[in-house]
Write an enzyme that holds these catalytic residues in place. Structure first.
Site, mmCIF file in Angstrom:
data_model
loop_
_atom_site.group_PDB
_atom_site.id
_atom_site.type_symbol
_atom_site.label_atom_id
_atom_site.label_comp_id
_atom_site.label_asym_id
_atom_site.label_seq_id
_atom_site.Cartn_x
_atom_site.Cartn_y
_atom_site.Cartn_z
ATOM 1 N N PHE A 135 0.853 -1.185 0.000
ATOM 2 C CA PHE A 135 0.000 0.000 0.000
ATOM 3 C C PHE A 135 0.889 1.235 0.000
ATOM 4 O O PHE A 135 1.821 1.337 0.808
ATOM 5 C CB PHE A 135 -0.916 -0.003 1.225
ATOM 6 C CG PHE A 135 -2.021 1.003 1.130
ATOM 7 C CD1 PHE A 135 -3.012 0.858 0.173
ATOM 8 C CD2 PHE A 135 -2.066 2.100 1.964
ATOM 9 C CE1 PHE A 135 -4.031 1.791 0.057
ATOM 10 C CE2 PHE A 135 -3.080 3.044 1.863
ATOM 11 C CZ PHE A 135 -4.068 2.894 0.902
ATOM 12 N N ASP A 181 2.043 -5.883 7.365
ATOM 13 C CA ASP A 181 0.828 -5.070 7.375
ATOM 14 C C ASP A 181 -0.357 -6.008 7.135
ATOM 15 O O ASP A 181 -0.436 -6.674 6.097
ATOM 16 C CB ASP A 181 0.901 -3.999 6.284
ATOM 17 C CG ASP A 181 -0.284 -3.045 6.301
ATOM 18 O OD1 ASP A 181 -1.366 -3.434 6.788
ATOM 19 O OD2 ASP A 181 -0.150 -1.917 5.805
ATOM 20 N N ARG A 187 -12.838 -3.634 -7.761
ATOM 21 C CA ARG A 187 -12.499 -4.435 -6.581
ATOM 22 C C ARG A 187 -13.760 -4.766 -5.771
ATOM 23 O O ARG A 187 -14.578 -3.897 -5.498
ATOM 24 C CB ARG A 187 -11.501 -3.654 -5.720
ATOM 25 C CG ARG A 187 -10.816 -4.460 -4.644
ATOM 26 C CD ARG A 187 -9.756 -3.620 -3.974
ATOM 27 N NE ARG A 187 -10.339 -2.551 -3.159
ATOM 28 C CZ ARG A 187 -9.745 -2.011 -2.102
ATOM 29 N NH1 ARG A 187 -8.537 -2.399 -1.747
ATOM 30 N NH2 ARG A 187 -10.330 -1.037 -1.417
ATOM 31 N N TYR A 214 -10.963 -0.600 10.577
ATOM 32 C CA TYR A 214 -12.162 -0.061 9.933
ATOM 33 C C TYR A 214 -12.571 -0.847 8.700
ATOM 34 O O TYR A 214 -13.629 -0.593 8.131
ATOM 35 C CB TYR A 214 -11.980 1.417 9.569
ATOM 36 C CG TYR A 214 -10.714 1.738 8.803
ATOM 37 C CD1 TYR A 214 -10.634 1.521 7.437
ATOM 38 C CD2 TYR A 214 -9.613 2.261 9.449
ATOM 39 C CE1 TYR A 214 -9.478 1.819 6.739
ATOM 40 C CE2 TYR A 214 -8.449 2.572 8.771
ATOM 41 C CZ TYR A 214 -8.388 2.342 7.410
ATOM 42 O OH TYR A 214 -7.233 2.625 6.717
ATOM 43 N N LYS A 215 -11.754 -1.812 8.289
ATOM 44 C CA LYS A 215 -12.111 -2.626 7.121
ATOM 45 C C LYS A 215 -12.920 -3.841 7.583
ATOM 46 O O LYS A 215 -14.068 -3.711 7.998
ATOM 47 C CB LYS A 215 -10.855 -3.032 6.360
ATOM 48 C CG LYS A 215 -10.037 -1.860 5.816
ATOM 49 C CD LYS A 215 -8.816 -2.353 5.063
ATOM 50 C CE LYS A 215 -7.873 -1.225 4.670
ATOM 51 N NZ LYS A 215 -8.439 -0.297 3.689
#
Length: 397
Positions: A113, A184, A356, A209-210
């Site tokens: 990322f 990560d 996605r 939060y995912k």
């Protein structure tokens, strides 16, 4: 056996919406609103500052850390929540570098990322011109773990395609060369089984939060292997990471264990929302989540490839090699995704051409997949994406 019908009933899912974007922002647990309101009214409202003691606010970061730790194979007392993922990346890599004082290279890959790379690049620039961030293709990582590499920093699941790194084998290669690992888990925690302890990982970071459904801006977490905790100096020496924060000493002394990785004041309202989400996760077995995720993603790929020939699979075909998401390439992917969202199927777009879709068995089932594919097929077959309104880029894609 996890009852996914029961977990689905615990989320606030708008009528007419099929939500395939929990890999970006998880939906609202139904209990979160009342839980947060109760905290605001009964704790903040009535206890005021005494809530830090009476309501146990100060212990939330480590209490939540242990609950997350169960999902990622972490030892008790090795995970703490707080701050943001970018802060935790900086903190982990800085601490890892100090464990290898004679080396100057951080190795990562081009599938990482970008924010992780930005943070490390900024850190290394501050340390001096002899430090290097070495970025290679994902498939070339193993060959580039050499004896000059101090830290291997990788995102386990690629945010664009869902391709997975083999944490165990790469960690073993890194340790054989004297390299410290930082993983990560932003697209792993709550998506796939993770075994930090079994893989002998050194550091790990992630967000909540995912897949973990903590809400927008929910706190991050950091893991430090217990064998390293007492050796680690937190480069971000925050007040709450001090051994005795209320002694108000002018000199910093790191706290005991994982407490030393705390930095700023914990965001209690956000942590309360996360705590409500963790009530659902406490009901879940990650092996069941993984099995159902593979079932759903395989169904989605099969149906889409049968009806949408203009879309090209970007994710690994082997389900063992991908996380809990499926990505397809399409030159007009942004417009097609906006057309889907307008029809109630919410995924997202990642430049330059990735559509996605995230699959979370806690609230997505096979009928959702079938319905989503029907809408996608209609949009692609009839070129319903080909309008100016769907091609105008918004700030968040």
């Amino acid at each position: 056996m996890t009852d996914f019908a029961a977990t689905k009933a615990l989320f606030e899912l708008p009528d007419g919406v099929i939500y395939l974007d929990g890999n970006s922002l998880g939906p609202l647990p139904q209990a979160a609103g009342k839980t947060v309101a109760r905290m605001i009214e009964d704790e903040w409202g009535q206890m005021l500052i005494t809530g830090w003691n009476k309501a146990g606010w100060m212990g939330l970061p480590t209490g939540l850390g242990d609950r997350i730790g169960r999902l990622i194979g972490a030892e008790p007392g090795s995970v703490v929540t707080g701050d943001t993922l970018s802060i935790k990346v900086y903190q982990a890599v800085a601490s890892a570098l100090e464990l290898c004082p004679d080396r100057r290279v951080v190795l990562s890959d081009s599938g990482n990322f970008p924010s992780d790379l930005y943070m490390v690049d900024g850190l290394l620039r501050s340390l001096g011109s002899d430090y290097e961030l070495r970025v290679v293709a994902p498939e070339d990582v193993a060959a580039h773990i050499t004896e000059d590499v101090a830290v291997l920093m990788l995102t386990e699941v690629d945010y664009r395609t869902g391709r997975m790194h083999d944490m165990k084998s790469l960690t073993e290669l890194a340790h054989a060369k004297g390299t410290v690992t930082v993983w990560d888990l932003a697209h792993s925690a709550g998506a796939i089984p993770v075994n930090l302890s079994g893989c002998n990982a050194d550091f790990a970071v992630g967000c909540t939060y995912k897949y973990l459904n903590g809400g927008p801006g929910a706190p991050a977490f950091i893991y430090v292997a217990p064998r390293l905790t007492d050796r680690v100096r937190p480069a971000l020496s925050g007040w709450l990471g001090h051994e005795a924060p209320f002694a108000f000493d002018l000199d910093y002394r790191p706290g005991n264990g994982i407490e030393r990785m705390r930095v700023g004041t914990p965001p209690i309202i956000q942590m309360t929302a996360l705590s409500a989400a963790m009530e659902i996760w406490d009901m879940v077995d990650m092996a069941d989540v993984r099995a159902k995720s593979i079932e759903l993603t395989e169904l989605f790929i099969t149906r889409v490839e049968a009806t949408c020939p203009d879309l090209t699979l970007a994710s690994p075909r082997d389900p063992a090699q991908r996380g809990s998401q499926v990505s397809f390439r399409f030159a007009e992917g942004y417009a097609a995704m906006q057309a889907l969202i307008a029809r109630g199927v919410i995924g997202d777009f990642r430049a330059p051409d990735i559509m996605r879709f995230g699959f979370t068995p806690l609230y997505i089932d096979a009928q959702d997949v079938e319905n989503a594919v029907k809408i996608l097929t209609d949009i692609m077959t009839n070129r319903l994406w080909d309008t100016p309104e769907y091609k105008t880029r918004q700030r968040v894609t």
